[in-house]
Design a protein around this motif. Structure first.
Motif, mmCIF file in Angstrom:
data_model
loop_
_atom_site.group_PDB
_atom_site.id
_atom_site.type_symbol
_atom_site.label_atom_id
_atom_site.label_comp_id
_atom_site.label_asym_id
_atom_site.label_seq_id
_atom_site.Cartn_x
_atom_site.Cartn_y
_atom_site.Cartn_z
ATOM 1 N N GLN A 32 18.227 6.320 11.058
ATOM 2 C CA GLN A 32 18.600 5.268 11.994
ATOM 3 C C GLN A 32 20.112 5.295 12.200
ATOM 4 O O GLN A 32 20.868 5.718 11.332
ATOM 5 N N THR A 33 20.534 4.856 13.384
ATOM 6 C CA THR A 33 21.949 4.776 13.725
ATOM 7 C C THR A 33 22.214 3.474 14.476
ATOM 8 O O THR A 33 21.298 2.892 15.070
ATOM 9 N N GLN A 34 23.447 3.031 14.450
ATOM 10 C CA GLN A 34 23.858 1.875 15.244
ATOM 11 C C GLN A 34 25.371 1.921 15.441
ATOM 12 O O GLN A 34 26.091 2.552 14.670
ATOM 13 N N GLY A 35 25.827 1.265 16.504
ATOM 14 C CA GLY A 35 27.245 1.269 16.805
ATOM 15 C C GLY A 35 27.642 0.045 17.618
ATOM 16 O O GLY A 35 26.796 -0.602 18.244
ATOM 17 N N PHE A 36 28.939 -0.278 17.606
ATOM 18 C CA PHE A 36 29.435 -1.407 18.385
ATOM 19 C C PHE A 36 30.853 -1.118 18.849
ATOM 20 O O PHE A 36 31.558 -0.251 18.309
ATOM 21 N N SER A 37 31.282 -1.864 19.843
ATOM 22 C CA SER A 37 32.655 -1.786 20.344
ATOM 23 C C SER A 37 33.057 -3.172 20.839
ATOM 24 O O SER A 37 32.304 -3.812 21.586
ATOM 25 N N VAL A 38 34.217 -3.641 20.414
ATOM 26 C CA VAL A 38 34.754 -4.939 20.827
ATOM 27 C C VAL A 38 36.143 -4.716 21.402
ATOM 28 O O VAL A 38 36.969 -4.006 20.800
ATOM 29 N N THR A 60 32.723 -11.898 18.680
ATOM 30 C CA THR A 60 32.029 -11.515 17.453
ATOM 31 C C THR A 60 30.859 -10.603 17.784
ATOM 32 O O THR A 60 30.269 -10.691 18.863
ATOM 33 N N VAL A 61 30.518 -9.739 16.844
ATOM 34 C CA VAL A 61 29.346 -8.884 16.985
ATOM 35 C C VAL A 61 28.744 -8.679 15.595
ATOM 36 O O VAL A 61 29.462 -8.590 14.600
ATOM 37 N N SER A 104 37.902 -3.374 18.152
ATOM 38 C CA SER A 104 37.381 -2.679 16.986
ATOM 39 C C SER A 104 36.136 -1.904 17.378
ATOM 40 O O SER A 104 35.470 -2.226 18.365
ATOM 41 N N THR A 105 35.817 -0.863 16.608
ATOM 42 C CA THR A 105 34.623 -0.055 16.820
ATOM 43 C C THR A 105 33.982 0.253 15.480
ATOM 44 O O THR A 105 34.662 0.287 14.438
ATOM 45 N N GLY A 106 32.687 0.489 15.498
ATOM 46 C CA GLY A 106 31.981 0.848 14.276
ATOM 47 C C GLY A 106 30.728 1.646 14.573
ATOM 48 O O GLY A 106 30.028 1.377 15.550
ATOM 49 N N THR A 107 30.446 2.642 13.750
ATOM 50 C CA THR A 107 29.212 3.429 13.850
ATOM 51 C C THR A 107 28.650 3.638 12.449
ATOM 52 O O THR A 107 29.399 3.750 11.470
ATOM 53 N N GLN A 108 27.314 3.688 12.369
ATOM 54 C CA GLN A 108 26.631 3.932 11.110
ATOM 55 C C GLN A 108 25.448 4.868 11.350
ATOM 56 O O GLN A 108 24.810 4.811 12.401
ATOM 57 N N GLY A 109 25.163 5.708 10.373
ATOM 58 C CA GLY A 109 23.999 6.583 10.459
ATOM 59 C C GLY A 109 23.418 6.845 9.084
ATOM 60 O O GLY A 109 24.153 6.996 8.099
ATOM 61 N N GLN A 110 22.103 6.872 9.009
ATOM 62 C CA GLN A 110 21.396 7.154 7.763
ATOM 63 C C GLN A 110 20.276 8.155 8.042
ATOM 64 O O GLN A 110 19.617 8.091 9.085
ATOM 65 N N LEU A 111 20.031 9.066 7.093
ATOM 66 C CA LEU A 111 18.946 10.040 7.231
ATOM 67 C C LEU A 111 18.379 10.341 5.859
ATOM 68 O O LEU A 111 19.125 10.611 4.912
ATOM 69 N N GLN A 123 24.399 9.245 4.173
ATOM 70 C CA GLN A 123 24.892 8.040 4.827
ATOM 71 C C GLN A 123 26.300 8.313 5.347
ATOM 72 O O GLN A 123 27.117 8.912 4.649
ATOM 73 N N ASN A 124 26.569 7.855 6.562
ATOM 74 C CA ASN A 124 27.895 7.997 7.154
ATOM 75 C C ASN A 124 28.252 6.717 7.895
ATOM 76 O O ASN A 124 27.396 6.104 8.540
ATOM 77 N N GLN A 125 29.505 6.316 7.808
ATOM 78 C CA GLN A 125 29.962 5.144 8.547
ATOM 79 C C GLN A 125 31.453 5.272 8.864
ATOM 80 O O GLN A 125 32.209 5.877 8.115
ATOM 81 N N THR A 126 31.822 4.724 10.020
ATOM 82 C CA THR A 126 33.203 4.783 10.488
ATOM 83 C C THR A 126 33.580 3.433 11.086
ATOM 84 O O THR A 126 32.808 2.836 11.830
ATOM 85 N N LEU A 127 34.775 2.967 10.742
ATOM 86 C CA LEU A 127 35.316 1.723 11.289
ATOM 87 C C LEU A 127 36.701 1.988 11.871
ATOM 88 O O LEU A 127 37.475 2.782 11.335
ATOM 89 N N GLY A 128 36.992 1.306 12.965
ATOM 90 C CA GLY A 128 38.318 1.391 13.554
ATOM 91 C C GLY A 128 38.738 0.052 14.126
ATOM 92 O O GLY A 128 37.907 -0.709 14.634
ATOM 93 N N ALA A 129 40.023 -0.255 14.020
ATOM 94 C CA ALA A 129 40.559 -1.497 14.574
ATOM 95 C C ALA A 129 41.968 -1.243 15.077
ATOM 96 O O ALA A 129 42.727 -0.470 14.475
#
Length: 204
Positions: A32-38, A60-61, A104-111, A123-129
């Motif tokens: 599964q993966t998910q991501g956001f951008s604010v 908020t997200v 800010s941005t964020g992405t996550q992925g799991q396999l 597992q991988n995840q990235t955050l940026g602000a």
């Protein structure tokens, strides 16, 4: 005839070995993966006589992913972010300008994959602000102020038999600024913040 028979037997053995190595082993996987951008912009200005302006943003997200198999593995992901901005300009004569940009941005992925009796979990995840602001005053008897903040966080979990993987990370940034003066003054202030965080895990 016997030579042809031996060639056929050899070809059959080669094909069987190749098929066993690549296709006959039971394979399965879930992910599964998910991501956001604010993103937000905010500004306040004062021009001329006896003016006061105020502006603010709140964004908020929040995201959550759950994936599981009956009597099997379970994958969990959560992430979220909050962006807050506030600007004020107040004075008489001249001009005051306050500008803000943030996000800010964020992405996550799991396999989780299984081949035969072996499994691989990643597992991988990235955050940026990022935050940027500028304040300026020219010939105004007044004050301009700016405050903004960005906070983001992530967490992940994989549960699979004897394998338990957890990872989490958070980032945060705050900016403040002000300018003030009298009718004969001028000045400016500004700032820039950029944060990136990455995290990865693997187990088999």
């Amino acid at each position: 005839m016997s030579r042809l028979f031996l060639v056929c037997i050899a070809a059959t053995l080669v094909l069987s070995a190749s098929a066993f190595a690549t296709g006959f082993l039971p394979m399965s996987g879930i992910g599964q993966t998910q991501g956001f951008s604010v993103y937000g912009e905010n500004y306040a200005t004062q021009t001329g006589l006896h003016t006061t302006t105020n502006a603010g943003n709140i964004a908020t997200v929040g995201q959550k992913n759950d994936l599981s198999e009956l009597c099997g593995p379970k994958l969990i992901q959560n992430q979220g972010s909050v962006l807050m901005q506030g600007a004020n300009a107040s004075g008489s004569c001249g001009s005051i300008e306050v500008q803000q940009i943030g996000g800010s941005t964020g992405t996550q992925g799991q396999l989780l994959s299984t081949i035969g009796r072996s499994s691989l979990a990643t597992q991988n995840q990235t955050l940026g602000a990022g935050l940027q602001q500028s304040l300026g005053i020219s010939g105004s008897n007044g004050t301009g102020t700016s405050t903004q903040s960005s906070i983001a966080g992530q967490c992940q979990t994989i549960l699979n038999g004897r394998t338990v993987m957890n990872s989490s990370q958070t980032i945060g940034a705050v900016q403040t600024g002000s300018v003030s003066g009298n009718g004969w003054s001028g000045g400016s202030a500004g700032g820039l913040i950029d944060i990136t965080a990455t995290l990865s895990q693997m187990a088999n």
